[in-house]
Scaffold this motif. Structure first.
Motif, short mmCIF file in Angstrom:
data_model
loop_
_atom_site.label_atom_id
_atom_site.label_comp_id
_atom_site.label_asym_id
_atom_site.label_seq_id
_atom_site.Cartn_x
_atom_site.Cartn_y
_atom_site.Cartn_z
N ASN A 191 91.63 30.14 50.59
CA ASN A 191 91.73 29.58 51.84
C ASN A 191 90.35 30.16 52.58
N ASP A 192 89.52 30.71 52.52
CA ASP A 192 88.86 30.89 53.66
C ASP A 192 87.85 29.74 53.11
N LEU A 193 87.79 29.22 51.69
CA LEU A 193 87.22 28.20 51.77
C LEU A 193 87.27 27.13 51.45
N LYS A 194 88.62 27.10 51.69
CA LYS A 194 89.93 25.46 52.26
C LYS A 194 89.15 25.40 53.73
N LYS A 195 88.98 26.36 54.49
CA LYS A 195 88.65 26.41 56.01
C LYS A 195 87.15 26.01 56.67
N LEU A 196 86.93 26.39 55.53
CA LEU A 196 85.19 26.07 55.58
C LEU A 196 84.69 24.79 55.44
N ALA A 197 85.64 24.65 54.37
CA ALA A 197 85.46 22.32 53.58
C ALA A 197 85.81 22.13 54.95
N ARG A 198 87.30 22.20 55.21
CA ARG A 198 87.59 21.11 56.24
C ARG A 198 86.70 20.78 57.46
N ARG A 199 85.82 21.66 57.31
CA ARG A 199 84.58 22.00 58.48
C ARG A 199 83.85 20.99 57.96
N ARG A 200 83.13 21.17 56.50
CA ARG A 200 81.55 20.71 56.61
C ARG A 200 82.07 19.54 55.73
N VAL A 201 83.14 18.47 55.08
CA VAL A 201 82.80 17.26 54.53
C VAL A 201 84.18 16.80 55.51
N PRO A 202 83.68 15.22 55.31
CA PRO A 202 83.75 14.28 56.38
C PRO A 202 86.09 14.49 55.77
N LYS A 203 86.15 13.84 56.87
CA LYS A 203 88.25 13.84 56.77
C LYS A 203 88.19 13.14 55.81
N MET A 204 88.21 12.24 55.63
CA MET A 204 88.25 11.01 54.12
C MET A 204 88.49 11.92 53.52
N PHE A 205 87.04 12.04 52.86
CA PHE A 205 87.16 13.10 51.25
C PHE A 205 87.29 15.07 51.16
N PHE A 206 87.98 15.34 52.54
CA PHE A 206 88.87 16.20 52.36
C PHE A 206 89.91 16.11 52.29
N ASP A 207 90.44 15.34 52.71
CA ASP A 207 92.14 14.77 52.61
C ASP A 207 92.11 14.54 50.92
N TYR A 208 91.27 13.58 50.79
CA TYR A 208 91.69 13.08 49.00
C TYR A 208 92.14 14.67 48.09
N ALA A 209 90.99 15.88 48.78
CA ALA A 209 91.13 16.70 48.06
C ALA A 209 92.74 17.08 48.17
N ASP A 210 93.19 17.57 49.42
CA ASP A 210 93.87 18.60 50.21
C ASP A 210 95.02 17.64 50.26
N SER A 211 95.94 16.67 49.62
CA SER A 211 96.59 15.34 49.23
C SER A 211 97.47 15.94 47.82
N GLY A 212 98.72 15.55 48.29
CA GLY A 212 99.54 14.82 47.42
C GLY A 212 100.02 13.45 47.19
N SER A 213 101.06 13.37 46.41
CA SER A 213 101.84 11.77 46.26
C SER A 213 103.14 11.25 47.64
#
Ligand code: FNR
Length: 381
Positions: free
Chosen positions: A8-30
């Motif tokens: 979860n610490d990596l997730k928080k950091l990725a959220r800060r570093r990756v543009p929202k549309m690509f972070f959301d692409y990973a962090d999403s379900g249908s």
């Protein structure tokens, strides 16, 4: 920087570093994402058996997946657009996995190509195939995977049509990405990500561009992709692919006992119990809640692998106890990649290895290959 102790610490950091549309692409379900949430939540229903005063020295996490030695039974799952989490993402993740001694699986829908990944690795990796309508393209991919000496083909069965992901539609995410002022702002606020991306354009979607008949450039890719997933895919196609490939075959996306039985009949080497990380049939059971039933049904006839919702070494151990010979992680390594590139993927693997090792020891066990239901105090159902 805050200490990185868990995925979860990596997730928080990725959220800060990756543009929202690509972070959301990973962090999403249908759709409602209920299956995506259940994949993670249902692990908490399984309880491990604590044992004490057992010799815990000389522990081993080494095992095999489809006969290949692994330093722990955790592979990197195929994930599309991985190169949008971090520049050259597929190449970096493949290198981290190789150094760690675990399998890396390259997705058909990658930014970097089979050849790009082969150029930075020395050991065979696995290639994931989507069976498209364009059979010449499929054959071309199989030939390229053979030429790159991929040691297994992972054939994905649960994406004949695409489950809708609201976040992607709201973010205007398309393949190839089309950039609006909103997207440009999202990227401008992530300068590290942008700088990394500058040198990578030549590697964009090279599994497909220039290899599928009508796809000569990025603008023709989008139309091609949307019509290529094959709603008529059948078990006969699986037989055909098996014949064309001729090597080790893993069938991914089995969530039902009857489908598992069909998979056994194909003579494939393994199945992956998976619901595509909750990205396809929303409302389906969580992956972990189906694992025991499927593993019991197929017995020793085929190797059973598992993915969906693993966020810790404890989760890996629970899946192994319920009958998985090996597991795959998707988002945990993507978060590591988005957070820190190759060292981030290594960190994700290290976190999971340490958790798995300590958890096994606290269960009073020393050899991961012996994981069984006997190591559990309570299981679903
Ligand atoms: C995926 N998955 C996936 N599977 C596949 O066979 N081919 C693909 O191209 C993709 N693409 C993809 C993209 C992203 C962003 C995610 C998160 C997942 C599914 C993946 O292989 C795996 O089944 C899940 O990710 C496992 O769940 P966790 O570990 O992410 O919870």
């Amino acid at each position: 920087m805050a200490p990185i102790l868990e995925i979860n610490d990596l997730k928080k950091l990725a959220r800060r570093r990756v543009p929202k549309m690509f972070f959301d692409y990973a962090d999403s379900g249908s759709w409602t994402e209920s299956t995506y949430r259940a994949n993670e939540a249902d692990f908490a229903k399984i309880k491990l058996r604590q044992r004490v005063l057992v010799d815990m020295t000389n522990r081993s996490l080494e095992s095999t997946m489809i006969g290949e030695k692994v330093s722990m039974p955790v592979a990197l799952a195929p994930t599309g657009l991985t190169g949008m989490q971090h520049a050259d993402g597929e190449m970096l993740a493949a290198r981290a996995a190789e150094k760690f001694g675990v399998p890396f699986t390259l997705s058909t829908m990658s930014i970097c190509s089979i050849e790009d990944v082969a150029s930075v690795t020395t050991k065979p990796f696995w290639f994931q195939l989507y069976v498209m309508r364009d059979k010449d393209f499929v054959l071309n991919l199989i030939q390229r995977a053979k030429a790159a000496k991929c040691s297994a083909l992972v054939l994905t069965l649960d994406l004949q049509i695409l489950g809708q992901r609201h976040k992607d539609l709201r973010n205007g995410l398309s393949a190839p990405p089309r950039f609006t002022p909103k997207h440009i702002w999202q990227m401008a606020t992530r300068p590290g990500w942008c700088l990394g991306m500058l040198g990578t354009q030549r590697r964009t979607f090279r599994n497909i561009v220039g290899h599928a008949k009508s796809v000569t450039d990025l603008s023709s890719l989008s139309a091609w992709t949307s019509e290529q997933f094959d709603p008529q895919l059948s078990w006969a196609d699986v037989e055909w692919i098996k014949k064309q490939w001729g090597g080790k075959l893993i069938l991914k996306g089995i969530l039902d006992r009857e489908d598992a039985e069909m998979a056994v009949q194909t003579g494939a080497d393994a199945i992956i119990v998976s619901n595509h990380g909750g990205r396809q049939l929303d409302g389906a059971d969580s992956s972990i809640s189906k694992l025991e039933e499927i593993a019991d049904a197929v017995g020793d006839r085929i190797e059973v692998h598992f993915d969906g919702g693993i966020r810790s070494g404890q989760d890996v151990l629970k899946a192994l106890c319920l009958g998985a010979k090996g597991t795959f992680i998707g988002r945990p390594f993507l978060y590591g990649l988005g957070a820190m590139g190759e060292p981030g993927v290594t960190t994700a693997l290290e976190i999971i290895r340490k958790e798995l090792d300590t958890t096994m020891a606290l269960c009073g066990k020393r050899d991961i290959r012996l994981a069984s239901k006997d190591w559990l105090a309570r299981r679903p159902g």
